[in-house]
Enzyme design. Structure first.
Site, PDB file in Angstrom:
ATOM      1  N   ASN A 138       0.848  -1.188   0.000  1.00 29.48           N
ATOM      2  CA  ASN A 138       0.000   0.000   0.000  1.00 29.48           C
ATOM      3  C   ASN A 138       0.885   1.240   0.000  1.00 29.48           C
ATOM      4  OD1 ASN A 138      -1.805   2.146   0.785  1.00 29.48           O
ATOM      5  ND2 ASN A 138      -3.270   0.528   1.247  1.00 29.48           N
TER       6      ASN A 138
ATOM      7  N   HIS B 214     -13.253  -3.792  -0.161  1.00 34.05           N
ATOM      8  CA  HIS B 214     -12.796  -3.279  -1.458  1.00 34.05           C
ATOM      9  C   HIS B 214     -13.896  -3.440  -2.497  1.00 34.05           C
ATOM     10  CE1 HIS B 214      -8.713  -3.410   0.244  1.00 34.05           C
ATOM     11  NE2 HIS B 214      -8.405  -2.543  -0.709  1.00 34.05           N
TER      12      HIS B 214
ATOM     13  N   LYS C 263     -11.910  -6.388  -7.298  1.00 32.81           N
ATOM     14  CA  LYS C 263     -10.643  -6.856  -6.703  1.00 32.81           C
ATOM     15  C   LYS C 263     -10.570  -8.376  -6.743  1.00 32.81           C
ATOM     16  CE  LYS C 263      -7.532  -6.239  -2.812  1.00 32.81           C
ATOM     17  NZ  LYS C 263      -6.379  -6.024  -3.699  1.00 32.81           N
TER      18      LYS C 263
HETATM   19  P1  NAD Z   1      -6.628  -3.156 -13.255  1.00 30.29           P
HETATM   20  O1  NAD Z   1      -7.130  -4.519 -13.596  1.00 30.29           O
HETATM   21  O2  NAD Z   1      -7.537  -1.967 -13.431  1.00 30.29           O
HETATM   22  O3  NAD Z   1      -5.302  -2.851 -14.096  1.00 30.29           O
HETATM   23  C1  NAD Z   1      -4.272  -3.770 -14.285  1.00 30.29           C
HETATM   24  C2  NAD Z   1      -3.644  -3.476 -15.626  1.00 30.29           C
HETATM   25  O4  NAD Z   1      -2.504  -4.338 -15.754  1.00 30.29           O
HETATM   26  C3  NAD Z   1      -4.582  -3.796 -16.811  1.00 30.29           C
HETATM   27  O5  NAD Z   1      -4.558  -2.730 -17.743  1.00 30.29           O
HETATM   28  C4  NAD Z   1      -3.991  -5.078 -17.384  1.00 30.29           C
HETATM   29  O6  NAD Z   1      -4.177  -5.192 -18.788  1.00 30.29           O
HETATM   30  C5  NAD Z   1      -2.523  -4.909 -17.028  1.00 30.29           C
HETATM   31  N1  NAD Z   1      -1.807  -6.198 -16.997  1.00 30.29           N
HETATM   32  C6  NAD Z   1      -2.228  -7.389 -16.508  1.00 30.29           C
HETATM   33  N2  NAD Z   1      -1.292  -8.335 -16.690  1.00 30.29           N
HETATM   34  C7  NAD Z   1      -0.243  -7.720 -17.285  1.00 30.29           C
HETATM   35  C8  NAD Z   1       1.020  -8.167 -17.730  1.00 30.29           C
HETATM   36  N3  NAD Z   1       1.394  -9.452 -17.598  1.00 30.29           N
HETATM   37  N4  NAD Z   1       1.873  -7.261 -18.299  1.00 30.29           N
HETATM   38  C9  NAD Z   1       1.507  -5.967 -18.465  1.00 30.29           C
HETATM   39  N5  NAD Z   1       0.297  -5.486 -18.064  1.00 30.29           N
HETATM   40  C10 NAD Z   1      -0.557  -6.362 -17.487  1.00 30.29           C
HETATM   41  O7  NAD Z   1      -6.117  -3.254 -11.744  1.00 30.29           O
HETATM   42  P2  NAD Z   1      -5.797  -2.065 -10.715  1.00 30.29           P
HETATM   43  O8  NAD Z   1      -7.003  -1.772  -9.890  1.00 30.29           O
HETATM   44  O9  NAD Z   1      -5.124  -0.937 -11.447  1.00 30.29           O
HETATM   45  O10 NAD Z   1      -4.755  -2.801  -9.775  1.00 30.29           O
HETATM   46  C11 NAD Z   1      -3.552  -3.356 -10.280  1.00 30.29           C
HETATM   47  C12 NAD Z   1      -2.776  -4.016  -9.140  1.00 30.29           C
HETATM   48  O11 NAD Z   1      -2.363  -3.030  -8.197  1.00 30.29           O
HETATM   49  C13 NAD Z   1      -3.594  -5.036  -8.333  1.00 30.29           C
HETATM   50  O12 NAD Z   1      -2.728  -6.090  -7.938  1.00 30.29           O
HETATM   51  C14 NAD Z   1      -4.033  -4.243  -7.113  1.00 30.29           C
HETATM   52  O13 NAD Z   1      -4.320  -5.060  -6.006  1.00 30.29           O
HETATM   53  C15 NAD Z   1      -2.801  -3.409  -6.889  1.00 30.29           C
HETATM   54  N6  NAD Z   1      -2.989  -2.177  -6.112  1.00 30.29           N
HETATM   55  C16 NAD Z   1      -2.011  -1.879  -5.232  1.00 30.29           C
HETATM   56  C17 NAD Z   1      -2.056  -0.698  -4.524  1.00 30.29           C
HETATM   57  C18 NAD Z   1      -0.885  -0.342  -3.625  1.00 30.29           C
HETATM   58  O14 NAD Z   1      -0.887   0.748  -3.028  1.00 30.29           O
HETATM   59  N7  NAD Z   1       0.130  -1.195  -3.534  1.00 30.29           N
HETATM   60  C19 NAD Z   1      -3.127   0.189  -4.687  1.00 30.29           C
HETATM   61  C20 NAD Z   1      -4.145  -0.154  -5.614  1.00 30.29           C
HETATM   62  C21 NAD Z   1      -4.056  -1.343  -6.324  1.00 30.29           C
END
Ligand code: NAD
Length: 267
Positions: free
Chosen positions: A124, A155, A159
């Site tokens: 996060n 969430h 998710k």
């Molecule tokens: P999302 O599904 O909206 O976006 C993910 C993107 O990644 C999509 O455009 C998808 O096409 C792309 N993708 C998937 N596999 C891929 C690959 N192998 N190579 C390149 N691109 C690829 O998801 P989101 O809501 O943006 O969340 C993404 C990740 O971030 C999730 O794991 C979520 O839990 C995490 N997240 C973390 C935090 C944090 O603060 N650490 C905050 C929010 C979300």
């Protein structure tokens, strides 16, 4: 000026990152990437994020983009993170990992790569959540063993992993402070005849639905009182701003495995 590549640029977090980057004086958008076959490949990445065109087109070839990049910010899926890790390792680039749901083997690969390149890996990136992690350590150390610990998170309906990476990180912070290992004491949901609560456990409950960006509450339930430490995110901007802050901080650092607590000086 830190040159940033965003991996997962067509996703929810990717678009929030592009919007945040546009207002960030210390960093610029050098590349925007997503998976091969993604619907919007070839389109202007800034326009995809609802901004005026920047000329940076959404691509799928991270290794080809890396020479013009200082730091990669990855918000994708675990397979995307692993591919980014190998590409950054080969070209000695810094990597900020936001993706959650990584397994133990994948986390070990990250730790191994961090011997060679700087990696920031945080469940996060919100500054508020990281302050909460610090508060949790203080609460757990001071309240001690007499309090039952329960973690509830909520969430949005899209998710795909549960409990959230942040809830697990919060559990680890409490477990560490109590001298326990989370894998030995976590209870993920309860059903049926569970028997009385074991005081050494840390319980998790997950809510999924609607457009909840991310709520976390850790309860310390004692005799005659309870303490709750809560964080509620109302937009993705706070994660994007934190991840960008981490990217600017990470550029030019020595190899190592860092997290947002390092970035904020909270350790
Ligand atoms: P999302 O599904 O909206 O976006 C993910 C993107 O990644 C999509 O455009 C998808 O096409 C792309 N993708 C998937 N596999 C891929 C690959 N192998 N190579 C390149 N691109 C690829 O998801 P989101 O809501 O943006 O969340 C993404 C990740 O971030 C999730 O794991 C979520 O839990 C995490 N997240 C973390 C935090 C944090 O603060 N650490 C905050 C929010 C979300």
């Amino acid at each position: 000026m830190t040159r940033v590549a965003i991996l997962g640029a067509a996703g929810r977090m990717g678009r929030a990152l592009i919007q945040t980057l546009a207002a960030e004086p210390q960093a610029s958008l050098a590349a925007a990437l997503d998976r091969a076959g993604a619907a919007d490949l070839g389109r202007d990445a800034s326009a995809l994020a609802g901004l005026p065109e920047s000329g940076v087109l959404l691509g799928a070839d991270l290794p080809a983009a890396l020479p013009g990049v200082d730091v990669v910010i990855d918000f994708t899926r675990p397979d995307g993170t692993m591919a980014a890790l190998q590409a950054c390792l080969r070209q000695r680039k810094a990597l900020v990992i936001g993706t959650t749901g990584l397994d133990a083997e994948q986390k070990a690969a990250i730790a191994e790569a961090a011997k060679t390149i700087p990696v920031c890996f945080s469940a996060n990136y919100s500054v508020g959540v990281n302050v909460c992690l610090r508060l949790l350590r203080i609460a757990a150390q001071t309240l001690g063993e007499g309090y039952d610990v329960e973690i509830v998170e909520a969430h949005h309906r899209h998710k795909v992993d549960a409990p959230s990476g942040t809830a697990l990180r919060m559990g680890e912070a409490v477990a560490d402070a109590l001298g326990r290992k989370l894998e030995d004491c976590a209870i993920y949901g309860r059903e049926g005849h569970t028997g009385a609560r074991d005081g050494n456990t840390i319980g998790f409950a997950t809510v999924r639905g609607g457009d909840v960006v991310g709520d976390h509450t850790v309860m310390f339930l004692g005799e005659g009182e309870r303490v709750e430490i809560s964080h509620k995110a109302s937009s993705r901007t706070n994660f994007a701003r934190g991840a960008l802050r981490a990217a600017v901080w990470l550029a030019g650092r020595p190899a190592g495995l860092y997290d947002m607590q390092d970035v904020l000086g909270l350790k």
